[in-house]
Design an enzyme around this catalytic site. Structure first.
Site, PDB file in Angstrom:
ATOM      1  N   ILE A 381       3.357 -31.244 140.396  1.00 60.76           N
ATOM      2  CA  ILE A 381       2.384 -30.246 140.861  1.00 60.76           C
ATOM      3  C   ILE A 381       1.822 -29.413 139.714  1.00 60.76           C
ATOM      4  O   ILE A 381       0.968 -28.558 139.926  1.00 60.76           O
ATOM      5  CB  ILE A 381       3.010 -29.305 141.917  1.00 60.76           C
ATOM      6  CG1 ILE A 381       4.254 -28.604 141.338  1.00 60.76           C
ATOM      7  CG2 ILE A 381       3.340 -30.061 143.176  1.00 60.76           C
ATOM      8  CD1 ILE A 381       4.847 -27.558 142.273  1.00 60.76           C
ATOM      9  N   ALA A 383       2.147 -28.571 135.022  1.00 59.29           N
ATOM     10  CA  ALA A 383       2.800 -28.768 133.735  1.00 59.29           C
ATOM     11  C   ALA A 383       2.937 -27.430 133.045  1.00 59.29           C
ATOM     12  O   ALA A 383       2.007 -26.614 133.043  1.00 59.29           O
ATOM     13  CB  ALA A 383       2.008 -29.734 132.862  1.00 59.29           C
ATOM     14  N   GLY A 384       4.118 -27.154 132.496  1.00 62.76           N
ATOM     15  CA  GLY A 384       4.360 -25.925 131.770  1.00 62.76           C
ATOM     16  C   GLY A 384       4.479 -26.197 130.292  1.00 62.76           C
ATOM     17  O   GLY A 384       4.249 -27.322 129.816  1.00 62.76           O
ATOM     18  N   GLU A 385       4.854 -25.180 129.548  1.00 67.15           N
ATOM     19  CA  GLU A 385       4.996 -25.331 128.098  1.00 67.15           C
ATOM     20  C   GLU A 385       6.115 -26.309 127.768  1.00 67.15           C
ATOM     21  O   GLU A 385       6.030 -27.081 126.818  1.00 67.15           O
ATOM     22  CB  GLU A 385       5.283 -23.971 127.472  1.00 67.15           C
ATOM     23  CG  GLU A 385       5.485 -24.052 125.958  1.00 67.15           C
ATOM     24  CD  GLU A 385       6.008 -22.752 125.377  1.00 67.15           C
ATOM     25  OE1 GLU A 385       6.195 -22.721 124.151  1.00 67.15           O
ATOM     26  OE2 GLU A 385       6.234 -21.798 126.141  1.00 67.15           O
ATOM     27  N   PHE A 386       7.170 -26.295 128.594  1.00 66.71           N
ATOM     28  CA  PHE A 386       8.361 -27.074 128.259  1.00 66.71           C
ATOM     29  C   PHE A 386       8.384 -28.444 128.922  1.00 66.71           C
ATOM     30  O   PHE A 386       9.132 -29.317 128.507  1.00 66.71           O
ATOM     31  CB  PHE A 386       9.611 -26.299 128.666  1.00 66.71           C
ATOM     32  CG  PHE A 386       9.796 -25.025 127.890  1.00 66.71           C
ATOM     33  CD1 PHE A 386      10.312 -25.053 126.607  1.00 66.71           C
ATOM     34  CD2 PHE A 386       9.440 -23.809 128.438  1.00 66.71           C
ATOM     35  CE1 PHE A 386      10.483 -23.881 125.888  1.00 66.71           C
ATOM     36  CE2 PHE A 386       9.600 -22.629 127.722  1.00 66.71           C
ATOM     37  CZ  PHE A 386      10.126 -22.669 126.439  1.00 66.71           C
ATOM     38  N   GLU A 388       7.063 -30.933 132.783  1.00 67.80           N
ATOM     39  CA  GLU A 388       6.363 -31.006 134.060  1.00 67.80           C
ATOM     40  C   GLU A 388       7.068 -30.179 135.131  1.00 67.80           C
ATOM     41  O   GLU A 388       8.274 -29.927 135.050  1.00 67.80           O
ATOM     42  CB  GLU A 388       6.259 -32.463 134.516  1.00 67.80           C
ATOM     43  CG  GLU A 388       5.361 -33.306 133.609  1.00 67.80           C
ATOM     44  CD  GLU A 388       5.296 -34.761 134.053  1.00 67.80           C
ATOM     45  OE1 GLU A 388       6.366 -35.308 134.402  1.00 67.80           O
ATOM     46  OE2 GLU A 388       4.203 -35.334 134.053  1.00 67.80           O
ATOM     47  N   LYS A 407      11.273 -27.072 137.627  1.00 67.95           N
ATOM     48  CA  LYS A 407      10.759 -27.044 136.263  1.00 67.95           C
ATOM     49  C   LYS A 407      11.675 -27.906 135.387  1.00 67.95           C
ATOM     50  O   LYS A 407      12.893 -27.736 135.419  1.00 67.95           O
ATOM     51  CB  LYS A 407      10.726 -25.615 135.722  1.00 67.95           C
ATOM     52  CG  LYS A 407       9.729 -24.705 136.428  1.00 67.95           C
ATOM     53  CD  LYS A 407       9.675 -23.342 135.743  1.00 67.95           C
ATOM     54  CE  LYS A 407       8.645 -22.440 136.387  1.00 67.95           C
ATOM     55  NZ  LYS A 407       8.547 -21.130 135.688  1.00 67.95           N
ATOM     56  N   ASP A 500       3.143  -9.706 131.150  1.00 66.55           N
ATOM     57  CA  ASP A 500       2.100 -10.713 131.360  1.00 66.55           C
ATOM     58  C   ASP A 500       1.728 -10.795 132.839  1.00 66.55           C
ATOM     59  O   ASP A 500       1.629 -11.867 133.407  1.00 66.55           O
ATOM     60  CB  ASP A 500       2.575 -12.077 130.850  1.00 66.55           C
ATOM     61  CG  ASP A 500       1.426 -13.076 130.754  1.00 66.55           C
ATOM     62  OD1 ASP A 500       0.258 -12.645 130.752  1.00 66.55           O
ATOM     63  OD2 ASP A 500       1.698 -14.289 130.689  1.00 66.55           O
TER      64      ASP A 500
END
Length: 738
Positions: A381, A383-386, A388, A407, A500
């Site tokens: 669903i 993708a993050g920095e680290f 999928e 994550k 943030d």
């Protein structure tokens, strides 16, 4: 003779009409709406015409026509009561249930059935309307769906809910097509701690007790969490140590304290499930000072202290020996999902996991270990920095399956990347609030590390708003903002600064509840390089960050309030990018020159005024999150306060940098201009309206744009703001009244 009359009567009844000169007159049971040569029509269903020459048919007893129904259609009846009314407790939300029901078996032969819900709360034999103390989402009247979410319910009270089905003719009868249900929340919200008192005081000990609200029922299984620490001096503030106790009763005696020292105590109630209440009581108490005693006492005390030291040395040696024998002792794979209560004691003050010498200790303390065999991935669903992010299912034996977000950490990671990845779980695991994303657990003992959180069906708030531009009323948007503010109030009470806060970091579930997420501290803050401003301390999301945080890296709850003001603007603007396409340097320059974002289109004036308060240059004058929650609650309790719409300030507006051609010159055509702001689908609308030159565009107002067929608020907004910029291409700030 009689036989002839009978035959004539039968002949007349078999025919719908008879001739009177040139016109046909209808027999009983037939009607004709006007005197013309048209044929007589039989009466519609559930109607009758008892006389000759009827121009309409009246409804039979028990049947009705709605005011908007033509006189030529059938009459209809009231619906029957809704079926299968049930209440489902929302275990992840304190004081909340979901009512659901099935449509009535008989709709009265109409398709305009809707539902209303009323509530009464009962203590003993006394029942009173719930009034504004209970909140219904999406509302309590005019419901099209067969469910409603009810929140702000008190535990241990009986609630009677009545769901009534209505259609277009319900107004003509006093009968109610309703079904009722009585339910109670017996285990949701822990009792409120009302007071704390000192029962006894010694040189090295204090005895305390506390009183709780009437919610606490006998044998209800409530426990209490007591946290205490020394009241530090200025030189000790960086080395504060907390002690946390989980107690079965509302009193405690604490020993081994320092003489003549002030301690700060905080207590809160826990539910049987271990969830903390939203209220805590904090008090300060001091031990007695040490006094001189008889000369024989030092000898006795020396012997006692010496014995204690020897015993301590023996215990330390045994512990070290045990640790050497099993240096990697950790939970086995079978100890999944929930760890021991010692690990997961809820805190009231945030503990930075980076202060732990071994980051794994923080992960074990604040997060539950899940065996990977209990996790089923379904689809990617995001993708993050680290790595999928997957949608999946958590299947723990003996527990109901739950949808989760998973994550993952991509292959080839370094140990530092693994620690950075899991640090978010160490932070998230300390929080327990209905408007904070819930951590289900982590996978750390196997090759592929994972973080498991609750699944939020509607994804990120900014994308959701853009996909539903103009589809939600101000009341619903303010309700979403209230949820975000409640989550931030909880974080500020925990002494946690988010840094943030933005609509992209708010997640939305199927009930449109908003939850604060994204607690990683080392992530990339935006996709594009222009999205952040790099300093020696890291990257900053300029468009959402307070001036003092940009200039001096002064991040506080007050800087989170500034960011919340930007989130308010994003929500009321249905996901529009703050400051549009201005560069970061333009944004910083404009803010320093006292520019503030203009009110979004159709934004209530009270909401925009709160935004401006959040954007005050002096951070000490900005409202606090408790103030913000209180104000939003007042607005929601008085929906009429949202009807006054904020005006555009005619003195200051803003241009879009894309309001000139690629060579810096004005656009040569209307279609070229529309293409630049991604609104080329309206080229034909402008042409049909006779707006063919840029000079004509510059004369347009909002009403002119609507007249050419721009109906979506988001599209209208983008076109209007672009025209603002076209008014004056020589300055970042321009003057224009819409």
């Amino acid at each position: 003779m009689e036989g002839g009359e009978q035959k004539e009567r039968t002949r007349q009844e078999s025919e719908p009409s008879q001739k009177r000169g040139e016109l046909a007159v209808c027999h009983p049971g037939y009607f004709k709406a006007s005197e013309s040569s048209e044929k007589c029509q039989p009466c519609p269903k559930h109607t009758q015409a008892l006389s000759t020459g009827s121009i309409s048919c009246n409804c039979q007893e028990g049947y009705y026509r709605a005011p908007t129904d033509p006189s030529t259609v059938a009459c209809s009846a009231l619906p029957s009561a809704p079926l299968d009314l049930v209440a489902t407790t929302m275990h992840n939300a304190v004081g909340k249930i979901e009512l659901s029901w099935s449509p009535p078996a008989d709709t009265g032969e109409r398709d305009d059935v809707d539902y209303s819900v009323t509530c009464e709360r009962c203590e003993g034999d006394d029942c009173l309307p719930c009034g504004e103390s209970v909140r219904f989402e999406p509302g309590s009247t005019g419901l099209q769906d067969t469910w409603v979410s009810v929140s702000e319910l008190e535990p241990h009270l009986n609630y009677t809910f009545t769901v009534e089905a209505r259609n277009g003719v319900s107004q003509f009868s006093s009968k109610r097509a309703a079904t009722t249900l009585t339910t109670a929340l017996c285990y949701t919200d822990p009792p409120k701690v009302m007071s704390m008192r000192l029962e006894d005081q010694g040189v090295t000990s204090l005895s305390l007790s506390w009183a709780v609200s009437r919610r606490a029922q006998p044998n209800s299984g409530h426990r209490y969490e007591l946290m205490y620490r020394k009241k530090e001096s200025d030189s000790e503030k960086d080395v504060t140590t907390y002690t946390v106790l989980v107690l079965e009763k509302s009193s405690v005696q604490i020993s081994d304290l320092a003489p003549g020292t002030v301690y700060v105590f905080r207590v809160q109630a826990l539910s049987p499930e271990g969830n903390p209440g939203s209220n805590s009581m904090e008090r300060e108490f001091q031990t007695l000072p040490e006094v001189e005693v008889q000369s024989s006492m030092p000898v006795i005390m020396g012997a006692v202290v010496g014995g204690g030291i020897m015993l301590l040395i023996v215990v330390v040696i045994l512990l070290l020996h045990r640790r050497r024998r099993n240096p990697h002792a950790r939970q086995g794979p079978e100890d999944t999902y929930f760890s021991s209560s010692e690990q997961l004691k809820p805190l009231k003050t945030y503990v930075d996991p980076h202060t732990y010498e071994d980051p794994n200790t923080a992960i074990l303390k604040f997060a539950s270990e899940i065996h990977p065999s209990h996790i089923a991935k379904q689809k990617v669903i995001g993708a993050g920095e680290f790595g999928e992010v997957y949608r999946g299912v958590l299947k723990v034996p003996g527990r109901k399956e739950v949808a989760v977000a998973i994550k993952t950490l991509k292959p080839g990671y370094t140990e530092k990347q693994r620690q950075d990845f899991l640090s978010e779980a160490s932070i998230m695991g300390q929080f327990s609030h209905q408007n904070i994303i819930r951590l289900e657990g982590v996978v750390t003992k196997f090759k592929h590390a994972m973080i498991i959180t609750e699944y939020m069906e509607n994804g990120a708030l900014d994308n959701y708003l853009r996909d539903h531009d103009g589809e939600m009323a101000s009341y619903q948007l303010v309700s979403m903002l209230r949820g975000i503010a409640a989550g931030m109030k909880y974080l500020s009470d925990m002494n946690y600064v988010h840094r943030d806060l933005a609509a992209r970091n708010i997640l939305v579930n199927s009930n449109l509840e908003c939850k604060v997420s994204d607690f990683g501290l080392s992530r990339v803050l935006e996709d594009d390089p222009e999205g952040t401003y790099t300093t020696s301390g890291g990257k900053i999301p300029i468009r959402w960050t307070a001036p003092e945080a940009i200039a001096y890296r002064k991040f506080t709850s007050a800087s989170d309030v500034w960011s919340f003001g930007i989130v308010m603007w994003e929500v009321m603007a249905f996901g529009e990018r703050p400051y549009w396409d201005m560069s970061n340097h333009e944004v910083m320059k404009a803010i320093n020159e006292a520019f503030r974002l203009p009110a979004p289109m159709d934004c209530p004036s009270a909401v925009y005024q709160l935004m401006l308060q959040c954007w005050l240059q002096d951070r000490s004058k900005r409202p606090r999150f408790p103030d913000i929650v209180s104000l939003l609650d007042k607005l929601l309790r008085s929906p009429e306060s949202l009807k006054t719409i904020a005006d555009f300030d005619p003195r200051v507006s803003i241009r879009l940098p894309s309001t000139s051609g690629s060579d810096g010159s004005p656009f040569r055509s209307v279609s070229e201009w529309l293409e630049s702001i991604k609104m080329s689908q309206y080229s034909e609308n402008f042409a049909r309206a006779g707006v063919t030159t840029m000079d004509q565009v510059l004369q347009m107002k909002n009403e002119d744009i609507r007249n050419i067929g721009v109906r979506l608020p988001g599209h209208l907004k983008r076109i209007a703001y672009s025209i603002l910029g076209l008014k004056d291409q020589t300055s970042t700030l321009s003057v224009f009244a819409v």
